[in-house]
Design an enzyme around this catalytic site. Structure first.
Site, PDB file in Angstrom:
ATOM      1  CD  GLU A  93     -16.396  65.217  50.947  1.00  0.00           C
ATOM      2  OE1 GLU A  93     -15.816  65.844  50.047  1.00  0.00           O
ATOM      3  OE2 GLU A  93     -16.146  64.049  51.231  1.00  0.00           O
ATOM      4  CB  CYS A 106     -25.307  59.590  52.036  1.00  0.00           C
ATOM      5  SG  CYS A 106     -23.890  58.725  52.690  1.00  0.00           S
ATOM      6  CB  CYS A 113     -13.473  57.226  60.189  1.00  0.00           C
ATOM      7  SG  CYS A 113     -14.283  55.775  60.882  1.00  0.00           S
ATOM      8  CB  CYS A 117     -12.532  50.079  56.926  1.00  0.00           C
ATOM      9  SG  CYS A 117     -13.605  49.880  58.358  1.00  0.00           S
ATOM     10  CB  CYS A 120     -13.053  53.086  54.081  1.00  0.00           C
ATOM     11  SG  CYS A 120     -14.029  54.592  54.288  1.00  0.00           S
ATOM     12  CB  CYS A 342     -19.752  53.569  49.217  1.00  0.00           C
ATOM     13  SG  CYS A 342     -21.467  53.362  49.412  1.00  0.00           S
TER      14      CYS A 342
END
Ligand code: SAH
Length: 372
Positions: A93, A106, A113, A117, A120, A342
């Site tokens: 994305e 962005c 990932c 975290c 997230c 975010c």
């Protein structure tokens, strides 16, 4: 699947080498490079100053392959989010956030990932693979084609590029560094080094070697003022704790001409890291760090255990830091209606059906538009 070399994968130097390998004059390489990135060409036939014979040769051995658009969503606030398909069917994305005549793109550096975290949404997807240079640069190339950010038209709408999409850029080091250099190259996108930002959760070995390879702006996802809390929120902290991480950031700033101040990203999680005591502790931890602090209201996603801090608490937190002399900016949430904010960049990671379901569920709530 074609095994031709994708020219979007090459830095200018690599393209010069490639031209030598195919017995072509090296000075032709920057011309082709310029067509790819300044004029965002997708076809060799558009390259009017390149001879027919060279074009034919390039077509035989190479290709210009950008990502494919799966969906393009336009938010009420002008934010555009693309779900893009890579050659092997993965989805990533990319988000464009306009700001007047300018805009920030962005971009993602990995599919998923590894860092896990706790706040997230990308973490929930797990990790699939690193993106190639072509796939990283391809996001900029494609966005530039879609929104007309061509130098030739004088409209340079992509003024900033930030590695704040999916993935940890410093864990995909070489492709990220090469991509930065293509973004900065005057024959490429010609962006100012202060306007290309790598955001990291604190991978110290990557940070320590970054300056030798790319001089760009730096953002650090700190999110907590002490190791105990940071271990919980950003688990990579167990490996590279705050007292190791901050000196590494400082060394980067000392050597960088792009980044004289680091942007400290701090997600505001209700009752977790947002009290006055946390703010004071943060001001002590950052007292010798040239920085500006970016408070990010937490963007919730399904099944998260966190809530967003109240506006009042965010203000109070910011005021404490401002009184201590810090520059503090509270990030506005953008593109919320299309899950582009975010930590909401949930890509399809080897799981097509889930994404498809998600898109279907969303139909009716948002429109999937094109933006010609
Ligand atoms: N891995 C890199 C870049 C990707 S995240 C990094 O950690 O910096 C980009 C920013 O969004 C980071 O500061 C990240 O911590 C923040 N973020 C992630 N999830 C979020 C959420 N749900 N709400 C608000 N910010 C989030």
């Amino acid at each position: 699947m074609s095994d031709k070399l994708n020219l979007l994968d090459l830095t200018r130097d690599e393209m010069v080498e490639f031209f030598k390998e195919i017995d072509e004059k090296p000075f032709r390489a920057p011309q082709v490079f310029k067509w790819l990135h300044q004029f965002v060409a997708d076809d060799f036939d558009q390259m009017t100053n390149i001879s027919k014979s060279l074009k034919e040769k390039l077509k035989l051995v190479s290709e210009i392959r950008g990502p494919e658009i799966i969906t393009e969503q336009l938010s009420d606030d002008g934010t555009i989010k693309w779900a893009l398909k890579t050659k092997d069917g993965q989805a990533i994305e990319t988000v464009f956030i306009p700001d007047g005549e300018r805009g920030t793109l962005c971009i993602s550096s990995q599919v998923g990932c590894v860092l896990n975290c706790s706040f997230c949404s990308t973490a929930q997807q797990g990790f699939n693979r690193n993106l190639t240079t072509a796939e990283i640069v391809g996001q900029v190339w494609l966005a530039a084609r879609r929104i007309g950010a061509l130098r030739t038209t004088g409209k340079r709408r992509i003024s900033n590029v930030v590695f704040m999409g999916m993935g940890e850029p410093l864990l995909n080091f070489e492709p990220v560094v090469n991509s930065c250099n293509i973004l900065l190259d005057d024959f490429g996108y010609g962006l100012s080094k202060r306007r290309v930002t790598i955001s990291t959760s604190g991978v110290v070995p990557g940070l320590d070697k970054l300056i030798q390879q790319a001089d760009v702006a730096l953002a650090l996802s700190l999110h907590a003022p002490n190791n105990q809390l940071r271990d919980e929120l950003v688990p990579v902290n167990k490996k590279y704790p705050i007292e190791v991480l901050l000196p590494s950031v400082k060394r980067y700033l000392d050597d960088s001409s792009a980044s004289k101040k680091v942007t400290i990203e701090y997600v505001m999680l209700k009752g977790v890291n947002d009290t006055a005591a946390h703010a004071r502790e943060l001001s002590r931890v950052l007292k010798d760090m040239p920085c500006k602090i970016n408070l990010i209201p937490f963007n919730p996603f399904p099944k998260t255990r966190y809530d967003t801090s109240t506006r009042k608490d965010i203000e109070k937190f910011g005021e404490i830091l401002i009184k201590k002399g810090f520059v503090v900016v509270t990030r506005r949430t953008r593109g919320e209606d299309i899950d582009a904010a975010c930590g909401q960049l949930v890509g399809q990671v080897a799981d097509r059906t889930r994404r498809e379901e998600r898109l279907q569920r969303k139909e009716g709530k948002i429109s999937v538009k094109t933006v010609d």
